[in-house]
Design an enzyme around this catalytic site. Sequence first.
Site, mmCIF file in Angstrom:
data_model
loop_
_atom_site.group_PDB
_atom_site.id
_atom_site.type_symbol
_atom_site.label_atom_id
_atom_site.label_comp_id
_atom_site.label_asym_id
_atom_site.label_seq_id
_atom_site.Cartn_x
_atom_site.Cartn_y
_atom_site.Cartn_z
ATOM 1 N N ASP A 62 15.277 36.399 7.971
ATOM 2 C CA ASP A 62 14.567 37.308 7.072
ATOM 3 C C ASP A 62 13.659 36.557 6.101
ATOM 4 O OD1 ASP A 62 15.470 39.749 8.040
ATOM 5 O OD2 ASP A 62 17.188 39.842 6.674
ATOM 6 N N TYR B 107 9.311 46.482 6.445
ATOM 7 C CA TYR B 107 10.519 46.432 5.625
ATOM 8 C C TYR B 107 10.175 46.762 4.173
ATOM 9 C CZ TYR B 107 14.611 44.558 3.218
ATOM 10 O OH TYR B 107 15.718 44.413 2.416
#
Length: 228
Positions: free
Chosen positions: A118, A225
Site C-alpha cells: 500500500d 482508494y
Amino acid sequence: MQKLKQQVFDANMDLPRYGLVTFTWGNVSAIDRERGLVVIKPSGVAYETMKVDDMVVVDMDGKVVEGGYRPSSDTATHLALYQRYPSLGGVVHTHSTHATAWAQAGMAIPALGTTHADYFFGDIPCTRALSEEEVQGEYELNTGKVIIETLGEVEPLHTPGIVVYQHGPFAWGKDAHDAVHNAVVMEEVAKMAWIARGINPALNPIDDYLMNKHFMRKHGPNAYYGQK
C-alpha cells in the site's frame, strides 16, 4: 517561515508520539522550494522541552539563516535528498527498533504483503556500507549520496524510505507530515516482516500482481482508494 516551522515542529513531536524515537534519536525537516530554505530540528534538543521557535532554518548549503541552535547533525543528508529529488517536501530519520534492526542486519525489508504494498512499491532497500574514507570524510553528505546511489532511477515517492546499512531508516514524502507517516509505516512493515519470516523462513515475497494492485489503487493514475 513560521507556518513551515510549526509543521516541522508538529512532525517532530509525532516521532515520540508514534514510538519511533528514544531520547533525541530522530529528526524531521521540510523544505520551502520557492525560498530555497529548509526547516529542521535542532541537534540534541529533548522533545520534552522543544518549542516551535527552536526549529532551525538553513539554506541549501547548510548555513543557518534563522534559529538559536545548531541544526540536526544529519542536515547534510536531508539537503542531499532535497537537491536530488524535487518531488520531496519532507524528510525524516529515526532509529526505530525494527527498521533499524534490518539496517543493522544489512538487509532490505522484504515486500511480503499488502500492508507493505500500500505504501512501498517493492522491497525497502538497504544501502551498501560506507567506506572508511566516506565515514571519515563528509559522513552525513556521503550518507545522502549512498541513499541516492541505492535508489538509482527509482521514483522516490514510490519507494518513500530506505535503511542505511548499520545505521537506520530514512523516509520522505510530499511534506513533513507525509514523511513521518511513511516512517511509521516502514517501522510497522519491518516488524511484520520480522514476525512473518520467523513463522515461515521460506516465505515468498508478495506476488507482483497483488503488489501492483494495492500500490496502484492508492498511488496510480487511476487511484480509487479514499475520498476525493
